[in-house]
Write an enzyme that holds these catalytic residues in place. Sequence first.
Site, PDB file in Angstrom:
ATOM      1  N   LYS A  71      95.035 -26.142  91.620  1.00 55.10           N
ATOM      2  CA  LYS A  71      94.252 -25.009  92.123  1.00 55.10           C
ATOM      3  C   LYS A  71      95.055 -23.709  91.996  1.00 55.10           C
ATOM      4  CE  LYS A  71      91.132 -24.772  96.132  1.00 55.10           C
ATOM      5  NZ  LYS A  71      90.025 -25.595  95.676  1.00 55.10           N
ATOM      6  N   SER A  75      92.212 -19.273  94.306  1.00 62.39           N
ATOM      7  CA  SER A  75      91.304 -20.224  94.968  1.00 62.39           C
ATOM      8  C   SER A  75      91.910 -20.732  96.262  1.00 62.39           C
ATOM      9  CB  SER A  75      91.008 -21.433  94.098  1.00 62.39           C
ATOM     10  OG  SER A  75      90.676 -21.041  92.829  1.00 62.39           O
ATOM     11  N   LYS A  79      90.152 -20.322  99.945  1.00 61.82           N
ATOM     12  CA  LYS A  79      89.913 -21.454 100.851  1.00 61.82           C
ATOM     13  C   LYS A  79      90.589 -21.225 102.207  1.00 61.82           C
ATOM     14  CE  LYS A  79      89.184 -26.347 100.542  1.00 61.82           C
ATOM     15  NZ  LYS A  79      88.954 -27.424  99.600  1.00 61.82           N
ATOM     16  N   ARG A 103      89.759 -35.143  87.305  1.00 61.75           N
ATOM     17  CA  ARG A 103      88.348 -35.478  87.078  1.00 61.75           C
ATOM     18  C   ARG A 103      88.269 -36.555  86.003  1.00 61.75           C
ATOM     19  NH1 ARG A 103      85.230 -30.208  86.413  1.00 61.75           N
ATOM     20  NH2 ARG A 103      85.320 -30.183  88.688  1.00 61.75           N
ATOM     21  N   GLU A 165      92.719 -34.877  94.842  1.00 65.90           N
ATOM     22  CA  GLU A 165      91.267 -35.108  94.835  1.00 65.90           C
ATOM     23  C   GLU A 165      90.882 -35.681  93.475  1.00 65.90           C
ATOM     24  OE1 GLU A 165      87.600 -32.728  96.477  1.00 65.90           O
ATOM     25  OE2 GLU A 165      88.003 -31.989  94.461  1.00 65.90           O
TER      26      GLU A 165
HETATM   27  P1  GTP Z   1      85.475 -27.355  99.306  1.00 62.50           P
HETATM   28  O1  GTP Z   1      86.172 -26.570 100.329  1.00 62.50           O
HETATM   29  O2  GTP Z   1      84.674 -26.520  98.354  1.00 62.50           O
HETATM   30  O3  GTP Z   1      86.402 -28.274  98.599  1.00 62.50           O
HETATM   31  O4  GTP Z   1      84.442 -28.153 100.127  1.00 62.50           O
HETATM   32  P2  GTP Z   1      84.387 -29.704 100.392  1.00 62.50           P
HETATM   33  O5  GTP Z   1      85.729 -30.209 100.715  1.00 62.50           O
HETATM   34  O6  GTP Z   1      83.244 -29.983 101.305  1.00 62.50           O
HETATM   35  O7  GTP Z   1      84.096 -30.157  98.942  1.00 62.50           O
HETATM   36  P3  GTP Z   1      83.220 -31.268  98.271  1.00 62.50           P
HETATM   37  O8  GTP Z   1      83.993 -32.524  98.239  1.00 62.50           O
HETATM   38  O9  GTP Z   1      81.848 -31.338  98.804  1.00 62.50           O
HETATM   39  O10 GTP Z   1      83.117 -30.658  96.795  1.00 62.50           O
HETATM   40  C1  GTP Z   1      84.037 -29.768  96.276  1.00 62.50           C
HETATM   41  C2  GTP Z   1      84.033 -29.774  94.757  1.00 62.50           C
HETATM   42  O11 GTP Z   1      82.951 -30.524  94.211  1.00 62.50           O
HETATM   43  C3  GTP Z   1      83.850 -28.388  94.179  1.00 62.50           C
HETATM   44  O12 GTP Z   1      85.089 -27.768  94.005  1.00 62.50           O
HETATM   45  C4  GTP Z   1      83.150 -28.675  92.851  1.00 62.50           C
HETATM   46  O13 GTP Z   1      84.098 -29.096  91.882  1.00 62.50           O
HETATM   47  C5  GTP Z   1      82.285 -29.852  93.170  1.00 62.50           C
HETATM   48  N1  GTP Z   1      80.931 -29.495  93.661  1.00 62.50           N
HETATM   49  C6  GTP Z   1      80.436 -29.707  94.903  1.00 62.50           C
HETATM   50  N2  GTP Z   1      79.157 -29.313  94.994  1.00 62.50           N
HETATM   51  C7  GTP Z   1      78.811 -28.825  93.791  1.00 62.50           C
HETATM   52  C8  GTP Z   1      77.600 -28.274  93.241  1.00 62.50           C
HETATM   53  O14 GTP Z   1      76.570 -28.119  93.911  1.00 62.50           O
HETATM   54  N3  GTP Z   1      77.646 -27.891  91.930  1.00 62.50           N
HETATM   55  C9  GTP Z   1      78.750 -28.046  91.153  1.00 62.50           C
HETATM   56  N4  GTP Z   1      78.687 -27.642  89.879  1.00 62.50           N
HETATM   57  N5  GTP Z   1      79.900 -28.570  91.633  1.00 62.50           N
HETATM   58  C10 GTP Z   1      79.943 -28.952  92.929  1.00 62.50           C
HETATM   59 MG    MG Z   2      87.092 -30.018  97.994  1.00 63.60          MG
END
Ligand code: GTP
Ligand code: MG
Length: 231
Positions: A71, A75, A79, A103, A165
């Site tokens: 990251k 970013s 966050k 990924r 992740e």
């Molecule tokens: P973050 O603080 O954003 O990491 O929130 P979180 O911990 O709830 O994250 P979550 O595991 O739900 O998803 C985070 C990651 O998934 C993002 O950085 C994207 O790579 C991907 N992602 C999640 N939702 C979407 C979406 O609606 N569209 C796309 N393109 N990617 C997504």
């Molecule tokens: Mg995340």
Amino acid sequence: MDTIRGKFLKQHLLSDEFLDLIEKNKRPMDELMSYYQCAIMEVETKFKVLNQEYSLEYDRNPIEGIKTRVKSYDSILRKIRRKNIPMTLEGIEENIRDIAGVRVICSFPDDIYELAESFLRQDDITLIERKDYIKNPKESGYRSLHLIVQVPIFLQNTKKLVYVEVQFRTIAMDFWASLEHKLQYKKNIPESQAKLLKDELYDCAQQSAALDKRMQNIRNVIAESETKEEE
Ligand code: GTP
Ligand code: MG
């Protein structure tokens, strides 16, 4: 403020406080970032090994590709602000668990679960969190399996546990997510039209999910006839 610092701040949208943290802790910050890079190497190798084993055993590669990233500071700062994370090295390390990202793009949906389970069975991997957006897609239509794990990296004198992740997607899931992510940047759209586009994108996600199912079925039929042939 000197001009280089000013330019850096402007370019990277970094706050003074964050820049101070980076400058005052240059060495530990560089070390921390390098631990994430090392953890990524560990995890990536594990998937390459699994792919190799599948290739020998079943004559197929379940992994289409692996993408990794650490990251960016921008970013990380976004966050910190969004989640009100303490602006300290420990605060970042403990609370931002997706600084190291891997990924894994798979061929078929079933490969995702098989690979994830093989990975989690390894005794140096600790599962911290699992989010299955394939069984429960996001409101946007987003599908993917997310794991937050801890992986050890071995240094000269110590062992360090690092959060990584891992996102598992099929080609179809990745295709949709990549394009949807690109389209999110186009913000100056009237609200009524934005709603239509959101629905349209959701529909595209459904279609990509249907395509994944059909391809999986075809693969299952072929695999079944192969086992019959062997009997
Ligand atoms: P973050 O603080 O954003 O990491 O929130 P979180 O911990 O709830 O994250 P979550 O595991 O739900 O998803 C985070 C990651 O998934 C993002 O950085 C994207 O790579 C991907 N992602 C999640 N939702 C979407 C979406 O609606 N569209 C796309 N393109 N990617 C997504
Ligand atoms: Mg995340």
